[in-house]
Structure formats: C-alpha cells, structure tokens
Design an enzyme around this catalytic site. Structure first.
Site, short mmCIF file in Angstrom:
data_model
loop_
_atom_site.label_atom_id
_atom_site.label_comp_id
_atom_site.label_asym_id
_atom_site.label_seq_id
_atom_site.Cartn_x
_atom_site.Cartn_y
_atom_site.Cartn_z
N CYS A 183 0.88 -20.99 58.25
CA CYS A 183 2.20 -21.40 57.78
C CYS A 183 2.76 -22.55 58.62
O CYS A 183 3.64 -23.28 58.17
CB CYS A 183 3.17 -20.22 57.80
SG CYS A 183 3.45 -19.50 59.43
N SER A 198 2.10 -22.95 69.52
CA SER A 198 2.76 -22.28 68.41
C SER A 198 4.26 -22.44 68.47
O SER A 198 4.84 -22.71 69.53
CB SER A 198 2.41 -20.78 68.42
OG SER A 198 1.05 -20.57 68.20
N GLU A 253 2.48 -16.47 70.92
CA GLU A 253 2.33 -15.47 69.85
C GLU A 253 0.84 -15.17 69.63
O GLU A 253 0.00 -16.06 69.69
CB GLU A 253 3.01 -15.93 68.56
CG GLU A 253 2.48 -17.23 67.97
CD GLU A 253 1.45 -16.99 66.90
OE1 GLU A 253 1.19 -15.81 66.60
OE2 GLU A 253 0.89 -17.97 66.40
N GLN A 257 -6.13 -15.84 63.39
CA GLN A 257 -6.29 -16.86 62.36
C GLN A 257 -7.40 -17.84 62.71
O GLN A 257 -8.15 -18.28 61.83
CB GLN A 257 -4.96 -17.58 62.15
CG GLN A 257 -3.90 -16.67 61.53
CD GLN A 257 -2.49 -17.23 61.65
OE1 GLN A 257 -2.15 -17.93 62.61
NE2 GLN A 257 -1.65 -16.92 60.67
N GLY A 259 5.20 -9.54 49.75
CA GLY A 259 3.91 -9.81 50.39
C GLY A 259 3.44 -8.55 51.11
O GLY A 259 4.17 -7.56 51.21
N ALA A 260 2.22 -8.60 51.64
CA ALA A 260 1.70 -7.43 52.36
C ALA A 260 0.74 -7.85 53.46
O ALA A 260 -0.08 -7.04 53.91
CB ALA A 260 1.01 -6.47 51.39
N ILE A 280 4.32 -9.74 57.09
CA ILE A 280 5.19 -8.76 56.43
C ILE A 280 5.04 -7.39 57.07
O ILE A 280 6.01 -6.64 57.23
CB ILE A 280 4.88 -8.71 54.93
CG1 ILE A 280 5.36 -10.00 54.25
CG2 ILE A 280 5.52 -7.49 54.27
CD1 ILE A 280 6.86 -10.24 54.32
#
Length: 422
Positions: free
Chosen positions: A50, A107, A112, A118, A187-188, A192
């Site tokens: 994101c 970040s 984080e 990722q 979202g999941a 989220i």
C-alpha cells in the site's frame, strides 16, 4: 550485471499515483514474468504494497533504462509521468535500500514488522517465476538474516505502531469511547486482522467483517467476536457502522458515494468516520465531500504516525550501523563472483594430484605390495607434488630478497602464527 532498485513510495508520491502503479496479488506473477522476459533483464523481483511499488532487477550492461520504460509501458503511462516521483538506487545503494525496506526503516511506520513478510512473499513469487539467479537470491537470503539481526540486536520493534493500530487510535480520538461504536471492517487480510485485534482489545460494541469470500470473513469475525457479511451485501449494512476501516486488494472502489449517501440518509445525519488504508483506494474520494462523513486516507495517517516515531529513532540509527556492515559483506561476496579465485584452482590441482597418487597406491596394493609401503608412497608423493611449486617459488624469493612474497606465504600457510620467522 548491475543491480538496480527502482520505485516510488509514500515519501515520494501521492496515493493517487501510487495506486496507478500498484500490482495486485493476482496480476503480480504475470507482470513479473513479463518483466523478466524484457531484453537485458537478467533477474527481477516486484515488491508492491500500500505504501510502495519497487522493481529490483539485475540488468545487462547498457540496459539500465529498461526497467523504468517497462513500468511506464505496463501501466500505460505517458513517458516521463513518473520521473519526478521515482527513486533509483544502483549496486551498493540498492543493497542498502532493500535491507532498510525489509527492516522497516523505510516504512511510514518506523520499524513496522509487516513489510518483512511482504518482502518474503515477493521473493517467493520471484522464485516461482524463475526470475532469480544467484546474486539476487543470495541478496534476499542475506536481507532476511539482516532483518532478524536488527530486530534481535536493537529496539526498533519495541512499541511499534502499525497502520492498523494508527487507524484504530484515530477512531478512538473521534469516538471517545469505542465501547459505544459499531465498526465495519472491509477486507480480511493482515491489516484488517490487526485492526480487528486492536478493536477487540478496546472492546468495540459491535464488529462487522465484510469480505468478498464470506467463509474468510466468518473465520476472522469468529475469532474476534464479530459477525460476517459478504461484500455484495455491504450496502445493506453500511448504515449500521459508526466507523469503517477498509483495506482490500480490489482494483476499483468497493464503497461508492451513492452507497454512503444512502447509508447517511438512514443514519439521520449521525456522523460516520471512515479510514481507507488500501492502495488502490477502496472508498471513492468524493465521499469526503458528504456532510457528516469524515474520510481519512493512508496519507492522512502520517501525522499520527510521526508522533510515535521519535521513540524509535535511536534504535533506527543502531539498525543503520548494522546494515552498513552487512552491505559491505554482501558486496564483498558479489565482487568475488567476478574475481578469479586462485583458491578454486589450487583445490582443483590438489584434487587432481590426490586422485593420481591414490590410483598408484591402490595399484601397488593390487600387485601385492605391503600396505605400509603403499601408505608411505601415498604420503611422500602427495606431499612432494603439493609443495613442489610453492617451495621452488619460495627458494627464488629467498635468493632475490622478495620479502613481500615470503611474508605472504607465511600468512597463507599460517606460519606467521608459529614461533620463529619464515
């Protein structure tokens, strides 16, 4: 083969541009294979989150402009549109950049931990696409070791504040008591789920999870005392929500202005607080224009995050020192790939001599020679063969007064660690 890191992130580009160059999970694999087929691209990895989209590529000499040209072409952007927003690192700087990214030093939320997962996902995707060779594969393995070392040896991970936590904290500032609020999570994914965990800890009055796959929503909602709805049923439930937090991988908005207008009419002007932490955005931008709707995007969270950043800056400096050392080590390994290594030749010669002499010793045994005689032949002949050339060169060095070679030989064979001089 030059190594290049090319990309843009939350510091260099607005979310409106980041969403244009983001790669969704379903399309990233095909895009990576396409990139790897480009002339001059030797190896490649795509990292898209994101807050950033980055290409890590090993290129042939003269192909340094190929990655940016491909990025523009793949996303149908006019040439030059990204120029002022892109950063580009090469070789040592590219290595340092990926180390800093994976450790969370680059970040929005300093330190984080989600970004490491990722990066690992991007690495696995590149491996599945057969887009990696030894240099970048080794780089990513080294990256994961560096990230682990930084988290072990510094306090960069202490009291980290995720984007999800920041969204919940901001909601708490708007709704003084979350125990009175109904929260809708759209979202999941990991973000989220983190938000759901924080909301459960704050004992939000009601929790609704909406997701494209209802079973996934039910699993997440069940773990945190909420209930699940299908994404298709979102319009019927939106009016129930005092707080909406959305983070999906959808390419188009899942919450439209018309949906929110209808929900607000049902709420009779009761305010709704919305946080969109998806890229591309989940909530239409024009929703912010509606009365009694307070819409925050990913970039709006930065001020809240910056307030929590200072406590980790000392740890970040310690982490940078570790990273600088590890960059040196990786670059030394990389240089060794292109440097002729005499140790390999020496070992090959030694193994050739060994096989030759061992064959003769076995022949002696086969012809009835005593084992002691065969062993003596093996030891003496192998010693003479291995030391013949070095001994001849050292005699010449002693006669000519070549002290540099004599001292180098002492270091090479460890003789300078023994008593006496060579």
């Amino acid at each position: 083969m030059p190594l290049i890191a090319l990309g843009l992130n939350h510091l260099t580009a607005p979310v409106s541009l980041r969403e244009q160059v983001a790669f969704d999970e379903d399309a990233a694999g095909a895009a990576l294979r396409e990139l790897a087929r480009e002339p001059g691209i030797e190896e490649a990895m795509i990292l898209s989150t994101c807050n950033r989209t980055e290409l890590y590529v090993g290129v042939a000499e003269g192909a340094q402009d190929i990655p940016q040209a491909w990025l523009n072409r793949h996303h149908h952007l006019t040439p030059g549109k990204l120029d002022e927003f892109l950063y580009r690192h090469e070789e040592r700087d590219a290595v340092r950049h990926v180390f800093r990214v994976a450790t969370g030093l680059d970040s929005m939320v300093l330190g984080e931990p989600q970004i490491l997962g990722q990066v690992k996902d991007a690495y696995q995707q590149a491996r599945l696409a057969h887009a990696l060779k030894a240099p970048m594969d080794r780089l990513l393995q080294h990256t994961f070791a560096v990230a682990k070392r930084v988290r072990t040896d510094t306090r960069i991970g202490a009291h980290t504040v995720s984007v999800a936590f920041t969204a919940v904290r901001l909601a708490e500032q708007v709704f003084t008591d979350l125990k009175q609020a109904c929260v809708l999570l759209i979202g999941a994914g990991d973000t989220i789920e983190l938000a759901a965990r924080h909301l459960a800890e704050h004992r939000a009055r009601r929790l609704i999870v909406a997701n494209r796959t209802l079973e996934t929503a039910q699993d997440l909602a069940g773990r945190y005392g909420g209930y699940a709805v299908a994404l298709a049923d979102l319009p019927q439930h939106l009016a129930e929500a005092d707080i909406v937090i959305s983070s999906t991988a959808a390419r188009q908005p899942v919450v439209t202005r018309a949906m929110v207008e209808q929900a607000m009419a049902s709420r009779r002007r009761k305010p709704m607080f919305m946080v969109d932490i998806a890229v591309p955005r989940d909530i239409e931008e024009s929703v912010a224009e509606l009365p009694d709707v307070y819409l925050y995007g990913i970039d709006d969270l930065r001020q809240v995050i910056d307030d929590n950043r200072r406590s980790r800056e000392t740890a970040a400096r310690e982490a940078d020192a570790i990273i600088d050392l590890q960059v040196d080590r990786y670059m030394a390994w990389r240089r060794a790939l292109t440097t002729k290594n005499p140790a390999l030749d020496m070992r090959q010669h030694a193994e050739t001599y060994r096989d030759e002499v061992l064959g003769k010793a076995r022949a002696m045994l086969a012809h009835g020679k005593p084992p002691e005689e065969a062993l003596a032949f093996l030891a003496n002949t192998l010693t003479n063969k291995l030391l013949h050339h070095p001994s001849a060169r050292l005699r010449e060095a002693a006669l000519s007064g070549d002290l540099d070679l004599l001292h180098a030989a002492g270091r090479l064979y460890g003789l300078d660690e023994q008593d006496g001089d060579l």
